[in-house]
Design a protein around this motif. Structure first.
Motif, mmCIF file in Angstrom:
data_model
loop_
_atom_site.group_PDB
_atom_site.id
_atom_site.type_symbol
_atom_site.label_atom_id
_atom_site.label_comp_id
_atom_site.label_asym_id
_atom_site.label_seq_id
_atom_site.Cartn_x
_atom_site.Cartn_y
_atom_site.Cartn_z
ATOM 1 N N GLU A 122 46.494 37.609 39.404
ATOM 2 C CA GLU A 122 46.000 38.977 39.290
ATOM 3 C C GLU A 122 44.665 39.004 38.569
ATOM 4 O O GLU A 122 43.709 39.657 39.012
ATOM 5 C CB GLU A 122 46.998 39.835 38.505
ATOM 6 C CG GLU A 122 48.288 40.102 39.242
ATOM 7 C CD GLU A 122 49.189 41.050 38.456
ATOM 8 O OE1 GLU A 122 48.836 41.410 37.319
ATOM 9 O OE2 GLU A 122 50.240 41.437 38.995
ATOM 10 N N GLU A 123 44.628 38.294 37.469
ATOM 11 C CA GLU A 123 43.408 38.261 36.664
ATOM 12 C C GLU A 123 42.229 37.740 37.483
ATOM 13 O O GLU A 123 41.163 38.340 37.532
ATOM 14 C CB GLU A 123 43.650 37.368 35.433
ATOM 15 C CG GLU A 123 42.456 37.199 34.521
ATOM 16 C CD GLU A 123 42.043 38.492 33.844
ATOM 17 O OE1 GLU A 123 42.860 39.440 33.862
ATOM 18 O OE2 GLU A 123 40.919 38.561 33.330
ATOM 19 N N LEU A 124 42.441 36.615 38.147
ATOM 20 C CA LEU A 124 41.383 36.034 38.980
ATOM 21 C C LEU A 124 40.952 37.020 40.056
ATOM 22 O O LEU A 124 39.755 37.231 40.299
ATOM 23 C CB LEU A 124 41.883 34.755 39.658
ATOM 24 C CG LEU A 124 41.745 33.387 38.988
ATOM 25 C CD1 LEU A 124 40.288 33.033 38.750
ATOM 26 C CD2 LEU A 124 42.506 33.324 37.700
ATOM 27 N N LEU A 125 41.934 37.631 40.692
ATOM 28 C CA LEU A 125 41.663 38.563 41.784
ATOM 29 C C LEU A 125 40.815 39.733 41.304
ATOM 30 O O LEU A 125 39.988 40.268 42.050
ATOM 31 C CB LEU A 125 43.006 39.078 42.332
ATOM 32 C CG LEU A 125 43.327 38.928 43.819
ATOM 33 C CD1 LEU A 125 42.479 37.877 44.509
ATOM 34 C CD2 LEU A 125 44.797 38.601 43.976
ATOM 35 N N ALA A 126 41.030 40.114 40.056
ATOM 36 C CA ALA A 126 40.307 41.271 39.533
ATOM 37 C C ALA A 126 38.845 40.955 39.259
ATOM 38 O O ALA A 126 38.006 41.851 39.257
ATOM 39 C CB ALA A 126 40.986 41.761 38.246
ATOM 40 N N HIS A 127 38.542 39.687 39.052
ATOM 41 C CA HIS A 127 37.188 39.363 38.620
ATOM 42 C C HIS A 127 36.390 38.494 39.590
ATOM 43 O O HIS A 127 35.227 38.245 39.345
ATOM 44 C CB HIS A 127 37.230 38.682 37.255
ATOM 45 C CG HIS A 127 37.699 39.581 36.163
ATOM 46 N ND1 HIS A 127 37.209 40.856 35.979
ATOM 47 C CD2 HIS A 127 38.629 39.413 35.196
ATOM 48 C CE1 HIS A 127 37.804 41.425 34.948
ATOM 49 N NE2 HIS A 127 38.682 40.576 34.459
ATOM 50 N N VAL A 133 43.676 28.848 39.969
ATOM 51 C CA VAL A 133 44.868 29.596 39.569
ATOM 52 C C VAL A 133 45.687 28.776 38.589
ATOM 53 O O VAL A 133 46.091 29.262 37.527
ATOM 54 C CB VAL A 133 45.720 29.951 40.801
ATOM 55 C CG1 VAL A 133 47.064 30.512 40.378
ATOM 56 C CG2 VAL A 133 44.983 30.952 41.677
ATOM 57 N N ALA A 134 45.899 27.511 38.935
ATOM 58 C CA ALA A 134 46.698 26.648 38.074
ATOM 59 C C ALA A 134 46.063 26.533 36.691
ATOM 60 O O ALA A 134 46.737 26.699 35.664
ATOM 61 C CB ALA A 134 46.832 25.266 38.710
ATOM 62 N N ALA A 135 44.763 26.302 36.683
ATOM 63 C CA ALA A 135 44.073 26.156 35.405
ATOM 64 C C ALA A 135 44.174 27.436 34.587
ATOM 65 O O ALA A 135 44.479 27.402 33.390
ATOM 66 C CB ALA A 135 42.609 25.789 35.656
ATOM 67 N N ALA A 136 43.938 28.568 35.255
ATOM 68 C CA ALA A 136 43.971 29.852 34.545
ATOM 69 C C ALA A 136 45.368 30.143 33.999
ATOM 70 O O ALA A 136 45.521 30.788 32.970
ATOM 71 C CB ALA A 136 43.512 30.974 35.469
ATOM 72 N N ALA A 137 46.373 29.670 34.720
ATOM 73 C CA ALA A 137 47.744 29.912 34.269
ATOM 74 C C ALA A 137 48.180 28.891 33.224
ATOM 75 O O ALA A 137 49.246 29.026 32.631
ATOM 76 C CB ALA A 137 48.693 29.878 35.462
#
Lengths: 209, 209
Positions: free
Chosen positions: A23-28, A39-43
């Motif tokens: 979600e966060e990635l998608l927003a930015h 995604v994996a890294a961000a999570a």
DNA sequence: ACGCTAAGTGGACTGCCGGTCAGGTTGCCG
DNA sequence: CGGCAACCTGACCGGCAGTCCACTTAGCGT
């Protein structure tokens, strides 16, 4: 799902973390340039975990979309009028379309990513990858409501047309500019017109096969 | 295009070979798994040549689509009724939609590839990658024709809705099963209904900004 | 409290692809 | 025929989807 085998606590935690990060990635960021590695890294998990939980890009986006559309689904099957089953079909249809526009407007990035993902990862030919549950449910609902009022129309196809129009790139771009009210209004006009149209004067008309 | 700068013969030959090879590939493989390398190999040219001539995947698909839609464009701007400029807007619109369904039905693979390509390759942010000429022309035409008959409707948005619906995955899949007549019929019904609908009884109605 | 087991995890690895580039090739004009 | 610029090429780069297997650890039975 409370099955016999419970899900491990860390698995649940990671699943949420991955969804949240997505979600966060998608927003930015632009949806098409979000990689599974990001995604994996961000999570804060390994890439293997993401694939283990969601299979592939489409599985991830689909899971997210199902979560986002859950409230609407509930409202439709169990909620009060005008969305719920106690309203008349016409009101339900118009209300549902408004609600769907709303969900779409709030998830345009996700929708774009999903549409992209549908065609990105190829499944074995016997799988039908294009029909994610949310779309299927929406289509069935719209189709049923149209058929309930106008059995003479090709409800299934009209539902595809309507739903397809809502997910198109151009409309998504419109939504990005905050024109969701305009979209909802025109959609209403269009559907109302179809429901009120005289019952097909020409001889070859009628519902499809 | 007879410009002052002529194109070298081998360049022309290669361009055609690439386009031809792409058509061939599109006819026999899922559009999303056709790589530029495959296209180059099938055309018998180096990969660099493909990128040199078409920039990227989207450029290639766009060029092909423009070629395929050329005849329809001609028919609309210069041809006889009911497509050409001498017919009344209503007839032109219905005829155009029929023709568009036809073009789409005969190019579903290409359409899918194009829709995919639009989101695949990211342009610098100041470029508008989503608006390929064919779509822009179709939209402008539909929009104009609707506006000509129903200035009270939001023609631009309706055109987006209609066009979007036609390009959606679900409809493309329908077309793959040979249901183009069904699609054309329902489209006609829908558009006719919209054009004949009573002029928006509720106070907040009207065309958008 | 403790060890067993299977579910869960991580990240190196493979294969592939989009896109670039420097250098060789070749059509075309004078 | 000679020169030039347009053109072609394929090795190369960075990066990504998806796989795999050795390692970790939560949860359960005792």
């Amino acid at each position: 799902m409370t099955e016999g085998r419970r899900e491990r606590a860390d698995a649940v935690r990671n699943r949420r973390a991955i969804l949240l990060a997505t979600e966060e990635l998608l927003a930015h960021h632009r949806p098409e340039k979000i990689s599974m590695e990001q995604v994996a890294a961000a999570a804060g998990v390994g890439k293997g975990t993401v694939f283990h939980r969601f299979g592939n890009r489409m599985g991830l986006m689909r899971a997210l979309m199902e979560e986002r559309a859950y409230a609407l689904r509930e409202a439709v099957t169990d909620g009060p009028p005008p969305l719920g089953p106690d309203a008349c079909p016409r009101e339900r249809l118009l209300a549902f379309l408004d609600a769907a526009v709303d969900v779409i407007a709030r998830n345009k990035g996700l929708l774009a990513a999903l549409g992209h993902a549908v065609t990105t990862s190829q499944q074995p030919p016997d799988e039908r990858p294009g029909t994610h549950p949310v779309h299927a449910f929406w289509h069935a609902h719209i189709s049923t409501l149209i058929a309930a009022q106008r059995p003479d129309l090709d409800a299934e196809l009209l539902a595809h047309l309507l739903l397809g129009g809502l997910q198109s790139d151009a409309v998504l771009r419109l939504l990005e500019r905050g024109e969701s009210a305009r979209l909802a209004a025109s959609l209403r006009t269009l559907v109302t017109a179809a429901l009120d149209a005289p019952p097909a004067a020409d001889p070859e008309a009628g519902a499809g096969a």
